[in-house]
Scaffold this motif. Structure first.
Motif, PDB file in Angstrom:
ATOM      1  N   PRO A 127      -0.443   8.770  12.069  1.00 41.32           N
ATOM      2  CA  PRO A 127       0.340   7.931  11.149  1.00 41.32           C
ATOM      3  C   PRO A 127       1.555   7.250  11.766  1.00 41.32           C
ATOM      4  O   PRO A 127       2.046   6.265  11.208  1.00 41.32           O
ATOM      5  CB  PRO A 127       0.759   8.902  10.044  1.00 41.32           C
ATOM      6  N   THR A 128       2.041   7.733  12.896  1.00 45.24           N
ATOM      7  CA  THR A 128       3.254   7.144  13.476  1.00 45.24           C
ATOM      8  C   THR A 128       2.943   6.236  14.672  1.00 45.24           C
ATOM      9  O   THR A 128       3.877   5.818  15.376  1.00 45.24           O
ATOM     10  CB  THR A 128       4.213   8.245  13.930  1.00 45.24           C
ATOM     11  N   ASN A 129       1.693   5.923  14.896  1.00 46.39           N
ATOM     12  CA  ASN A 129       1.333   5.127  16.080  1.00 46.39           C
ATOM     13  C   ASN A 129       1.991   3.740  16.002  1.00 46.39           C
ATOM     14  O   ASN A 129       1.674   2.926  15.119  1.00 46.39           O
ATOM     15  CB  ASN A 129      -0.191   4.984  16.165  1.00 46.39           C
ATOM     16  N   ALA A 130       2.887   3.455  16.927  1.00 45.93           N
ATOM     17  CA  ALA A 130       3.672   2.216  16.885  1.00 45.93           C
ATOM     18  C   ALA A 130       2.798   0.986  17.112  1.00 45.93           C
ATOM     19  O   ALA A 130       2.974  -0.039  16.448  1.00 45.93           O
ATOM     20  CB  ALA A 130       4.778   2.268  17.933  1.00 45.93           C
ATOM     21  N   GLU A 131       1.877   1.076  18.054  1.00 44.46           N
ATOM     22  CA  GLU A 131       1.009  -0.073  18.318  1.00 44.46           C
ATOM     23  C   GLU A 131       0.217  -0.444  17.069  1.00 44.46           C
ATOM     24  O   GLU A 131       0.098  -1.626  16.710  1.00 44.46           O
ATOM     25  CB  GLU A 131       0.049   0.211  19.469  1.00 44.46           C
ATOM     26  N   ALA A 132      -0.320   0.563  16.386  1.00 45.35           N
ATOM     27  CA  ALA A 132      -1.125   0.298  15.206  1.00 45.35           C
ATOM     28  C   ALA A 132      -0.298  -0.347  14.098  1.00 45.35           C
ATOM     29  O   ALA A 132      -0.749  -1.277  13.428  1.00 45.35           O
ATOM     30  CB  ALA A 132      -1.763   1.592  14.699  1.00 45.35           C
ATOM     31  N   HIS A 133       0.931   0.129  13.906  1.00 39.21           N
ATOM     32  CA  HIS A 133       1.787  -0.472  12.881  1.00 39.21           C
ATOM     33  C   HIS A 133       2.096  -1.938  13.214  1.00 39.21           C
ATOM     34  O   HIS A 133       2.031  -2.811  12.344  1.00 39.21           O
ATOM     35  CB  HIS A 133       3.089   0.321  12.726  1.00 39.21           C
ATOM     36  N   HIS A 134       2.421  -2.188  14.481  1.00 29.06           N
ATOM     37  CA  HIS A 134       2.760  -3.566  14.868  1.00 29.06           C
ATOM     38  C   HIS A 134       1.545  -4.483  14.728  1.00 29.06           C
ATOM     39  O   HIS A 134       1.639  -5.573  14.145  1.00 29.06           O
ATOM     40  CB  HIS A 134       3.277  -3.604  16.306  1.00 29.06           C
ATOM     41  N   GLN A 135       0.412  -4.052  15.267  1.00 32.34           N
ATOM     42  CA  GLN A 135      -0.774  -4.904  15.239  1.00 32.34           C
ATOM     43  C   GLN A 135      -1.300  -5.069  13.815  1.00 32.34           C
ATOM     44  O   GLN A 135      -1.788  -6.142  13.451  1.00 32.34           O
ATOM     45  CB  GLN A 135      -1.860  -4.324  16.140  1.00 32.34           C
ATOM     46  N   LEU A 136      -1.194  -4.030  13.005  1.00 32.98           N
ATOM     47  CA  LEU A 136      -1.609  -4.146  11.612  1.00 32.98           C
ATOM     48  C   LEU A 136      -0.702  -5.139  10.875  1.00 32.98           C
ATOM     49  O   LEU A 136      -1.173  -5.939  10.052  1.00 32.98           O
ATOM     50  CB  LEU A 136      -1.577  -2.780  10.925  1.00 32.98           C
ATOM     51  N   ALA A 137       0.596  -5.114  11.185  1.00 27.59           N
ATOM     52  CA  ALA A 137       1.516  -6.103  10.599  1.00 27.59           C
ATOM     53  C   ALA A 137       1.098  -7.522  10.974  1.00 27.59           C
ATOM     54  O   ALA A 137       1.160  -8.451  10.154  1.00 27.59           O
ATOM     55  CB  ALA A 137       2.947  -5.834  11.067  1.00 27.59           C
ATOM     56  N   LEU A 138       0.648  -7.688  12.221  1.00 22.69           N
ATOM     57  CA  LEU A 138       0.202  -9.003  12.684  1.00 22.69           C
ATOM     58  C   LEU A 138      -1.051  -9.456  11.939  1.00 22.69           C
ATOM     59  O   LEU A 138      -1.132 -10.593  11.451  1.00 22.69           O
ATOM     60  CB  LEU A 138      -0.062  -8.952  14.191  1.00 22.69           C
ATOM     61  N   PHE A 139      -2.038  -8.569  11.828  1.00 21.01           N
ATOM     62  CA  PHE A 139      -3.271  -8.916  11.110  1.00 21.01           C
ATOM     63  C   PHE A 139      -2.984  -9.216   9.634  1.00 21.01           C
ATOM     64  O   PHE A 139      -3.572 -10.138   9.052  1.00 21.01           O
ATOM     65  CB  PHE A 139      -4.292  -7.778  11.218  1.00 21.01           C
ATOM     66  N   LEU A 140      -2.102  -8.464   9.030  1.00 23.76           N
ATOM     67  CA  LEU A 140      -1.765  -8.698   7.626  1.00 23.76           C
ATOM     68  C   LEU A 140      -1.051 -10.037   7.454  1.00 23.76           C
ATOM     69  O   LEU A 140      -1.253 -10.730   6.443  1.00 23.76           O
ATOM     70  CB  LEU A 140      -0.896  -7.553   7.098  1.00 23.76           C
ATOM     71  N   GLU A 141      -0.255 -10.420   8.441  1.00 21.58           N
ATOM     72  CA  GLU A 141       0.364 -11.747   8.379  1.00 21.58           C
ATOM     73  C   GLU A 141      -0.702 -12.824   8.445  1.00 21.58           C
ATOM     74  O   GLU A 141      -0.672 -13.801   7.693  1.00 21.58           O
ATOM     75  CB  GLU A 141       1.359 -11.920   9.522  1.00 21.58           C
ATOM     76  N   TRP A 142      -1.672 -12.652   9.353  1.00 19.45           N
ATOM     77  CA  TRP A 142      -2.763 -13.618   9.434  1.00 19.45           C
ATOM     78  C   TRP A 142      -3.537 -13.707   8.121  1.00 19.45           C
ATOM     79  O   TRP A 142      -4.005 -14.767   7.735  1.00 19.45           O
ATOM     80  CB  TRP A 142      -3.715 -13.243  10.571  1.00 19.45           C
ATOM     81  N   LYS A 143      -3.629 -12.590   7.444  1.00 24.67           N
ATOM     82  CA  LYS A 143      -4.334 -12.553   6.158  1.00 24.67           C
ATOM     83  C   LYS A 143      -3.510 -13.208   5.050  1.00 24.67           C
ATOM     84  O   LYS A 143      -4.041 -13.614   4.023  1.00 24.67           O
ATOM     85  CB  LYS A 143      -4.639 -11.094   5.789  1.00 24.67           C
ATOM     86  N   GLY A 144      -2.200 -13.330   5.267  1.00 29.41           N
ATOM     87  CA  GLY A 144      -1.320 -13.861   4.233  1.00 29.41           C
ATOM     88  C   GLY A 144      -0.683 -12.780   3.391  1.00 29.41           C
ATOM     89  O   GLY A 144      -0.024 -13.070   2.387  1.00 29.41           O
ATOM     90  N   ALA A 145      -0.850 -11.522   3.790  1.00 31.03           N
ATOM     91  CA  ALA A 145      -0.257 -10.394   3.059  1.00 31.03           C
ATOM     92  C   ALA A 145       1.105 -10.081   3.688  1.00 31.03           C
ATOM     93  O   ALA A 145       1.279  -9.089   4.405  1.00 31.03           O
ATOM     94  CB  ALA A 145      -1.181  -9.186   3.121  1.00 31.03           C
ATOM     95  N   PHE A 146       2.081 -10.938   3.406  1.00 35.55           N
ATOM     96  CA  PHE A 146       3.351 -10.883   4.129  1.00 35.55           C
ATOM     97  C   PHE A 146       4.196  -9.663   3.757  1.00 35.55           C
ATOM     98  O   PHE A 146       4.864  -9.091   4.620  1.00 35.55           O
ATOM     99  CB  PHE A 146       4.126 -12.181   3.890  1.00 35.55           C
ATOM    100  N   ARG A 147       4.190  -9.261   2.501  1.00 36.49           N
ATOM    101  CA  ARG A 147       4.970  -8.076   2.108  1.00 36.49           C
ATOM    102  C   ARG A 147       4.415  -6.822   2.763  1.00 36.49           C
ATOM    103  O   ARG A 147       5.165  -5.977   3.261  1.00 36.49           O
ATOM    104  CB  ARG A 147       4.972  -7.924   0.588  1.00 36.49           C
TER     105      ARG A 147
END
Length: 515
Positions: A127-147
């Motif tokens: 749950p604390t994996n930093a890479e996963a949080h950052h990359q997931l934030a990037l994919f969610l931005e691409w999806k338009g899920a900004f919040r």
């Protein structure tokens, strides 16, 4: 060959029997060493042998995915990583590799969904994996899920939150959510980062594009720091153009052309010059572009429209004919040729070109209206009515249709019907000087002198040089024995009568844009 050096080579082995684990571990290390030395063919051969002996080993399938990715076989890599996580759902390295792979195809919604799934799987394992949080934030931005993207950025360790890639991502999310003040502050912080690279900003620009203030701050910041490539300068020019800052846009395109001469940049310059109504410069840019790309039909098309705007019909005809020779089936080139022939009073010649356009674009009311005008000009009134029948209800062509129907009715002697049509036109288009002038002429013929005076005054208030309105005014002066009759007679002599091609309300409706 595309290289994928970012794929993990340190594999977390799935649980298995001790003897198998030892054997597999040794094989994995050997193959990893070959990969580290970029000996891909040997690594691939060793892996094939290892998989033949251990076909259900997730670690080996993970390595297979890495090798396929390094060889540019993206579908093969995805299949291998997917098999690895099916065999060992807790194999975090394979999930990470899968996420990185899908990042390469971020333009596809399917890849974004798969990337989100991969990094969510990593977080279920750690749950604390930093890479996963950052990359997931990037994919969610691409999806338009900004919040949701911001939520994962908030879960990064403090030292990772201030990394420039994370700051750029946060800036984009805030900008997309309309939090402009926060986004501008982040943009300024980003611009102060001594390690800033152009790629950090370019990666998040698509999400920011709707917030022009933030996009402008970032693009101008890159340029001021000397980090802007020609592509970034072009994006800045496009933004200036969209904001109506045409001089700034033109200056930027000029800089780009000087560093990298290309016909596309000259076309950009021509478009901006056209918007500035600097048609001579437009022609100059296009002439240069035509020299660089003589077989580009779009340049000849643009050149033709500019010549037509400058009332150079011979040059306009040559250029539109060249465009059609290069792209005879292009519907817009056929439309432009038809409309220009209408303007040149060559209505017979306009008909076949406009027919082609209507056939190719039957839902565009402009084509039907232009074709109806051509039919009217060649006395094929029934054909004109047929073209108008299907578009009279459309907002884009309603006024033009009523205008043309009024002209048809007047030509056929139906004065009452013509008056009704032109009354609708002046209601729909109160600023049409021609419509008021036509209505004034008809009312004068019906001896409605008060109505004729009213519509003549309305027409001349909009266009003092309207020939038809000035002619009706002369008739009104003559009947009233107005002392201004002599001066009005002299004025009328100075005006050039507009022929049927100059139906300005129709021209505005069926106008051709060069881009």
């Amino acid at each position: 060959m595309r290289r994928f050096a970012f794929f993990l080579l340190l594999i977390s082995l799935p649980s298995c029997r001790a003897s198998d684990a030892a054997k597999t571990s040794g094989q994995v290390v050997a193959i990893q060493n070959l990969l580290t030395e970029e000996r891909l063919s040997e690594a691939q051969s060793s892996l094939i042998q290892a998989l033949a002996a251990q076909p259900d080993d997730a670690a080996l399938w993970n390595l297979r995915g890495i090798i396929d990715a390094k060889l540019g076989n993206v579908p093969g890599a995805e299949e291998a990583f997917e098999k690895a996580v099916r065999l060992a759902p807790q194999l975090m390295s394979a999930w990470l590799n899968l996420g990185r792979l899908h990042q390469l195809n971020s333009g596809r919604s399917e890849a974004i969904a798969k990337g989100i799934r991969a990094y969510q799987s990593v977080l279920r394992i750690e749950p604390t994996n930093a890479e996963a949080h950052h990359q997931l934030a990037l994919f969610l931005e691409w999806k338009g899920a900004f919040r949701e993207s911001l939520e994962h950025l908030d879960r990064l360790p403090p030292q990772d939150r201030i990394r420039r890639q994370a700051m750029a991502l946060r800036c984009a999310d805030e900008a997309a959510l309309g939090n402009t003040k926060v986004a501008l502050r982040l943009a300024d912080d980003l611009m102060r980062d001594s390690q800033l690279q152009e790629a950090d900003v370019i990666a998040v620009l698509p999400a920011i594009s709707a917030n022009e203030g933030v996009a402008l701050r970032l693009l101008e910041g890159l340029e001021s720091r000397g980090l802007a490539s020609d592509q970034t300068k072009s994006s800045l020019a496009v933004l200036y153009e969209r904001q109506g800052k045409l001089t700034s846009a033109r200056n930027k395109y000029e800089l780009i052309f000087r560093s990298s001469p290309a016909s596309a940049t000259l076309t950009d310059l021509a478009r901006v010059a056209w918007k500035q109504k600097d048609f001579e410069s437009t022609l100059s840019y296009l002439a240069h572009a035509r020299d660089l790309a003589p077989d580009d039909a779009g340049i000849h098309f643009f050149f033709a429209l500019t010549c037509n705007e400058m009332r150079l019909p011979v040059e306009a005809r040559k250029s539109i004919e060249k465009a059609l020779a290069l792209a005879p089936e292009n519907p817009y080139y056929n439309y432009a040729m038809g409309v220009m022939l209408l303007q040149w009073a060559e209505k017979d010649g306009a008909v076949p070109f406009l027919k082609r356009y209507v056939s190719a674009q039957p839902s565009d009311p402009r084509g039907h209206l232009a074709l109806a005008a051509a039919y009217f000009g060649t006395s094929h009134n029934d054909d004109a009515r047929r073209e108008l029948a299907g578009i009279m209800g459309t907002s884009q062509a309603r006024a033009g249709s009523q205008y043309l129907l009024g002209r048809i009715a007047a030509q056929e002697g139906d004065v009452t019907g013509a008056i009704a049509h032109f009354k609708q036109v002046v209601t729909l288009e109160p600023n049409s000087s021609d419509a008021h002038a036509q209505l004034a002429d008809l009312l004068f013929g019906k001896e409605d002198l008060e109505g004729a005076r009213r519509e003549t005054a309305a027409s001349l208030a909009l266009d003092p040089d309207n020939y038809a309105a000035n002619r009706t005014l002369l008739r009104l002066y003559r009947i009233a024995k107005d002392p201004r009759l002599k001066s009005q007679t002299e004025r009328l002599k100075t005006l050039v009568e507009q022929n049927d091609a100059n139906l300005r309300l129709l021209q505005r409706t069926i106008k051709v844009q060069p881009w």
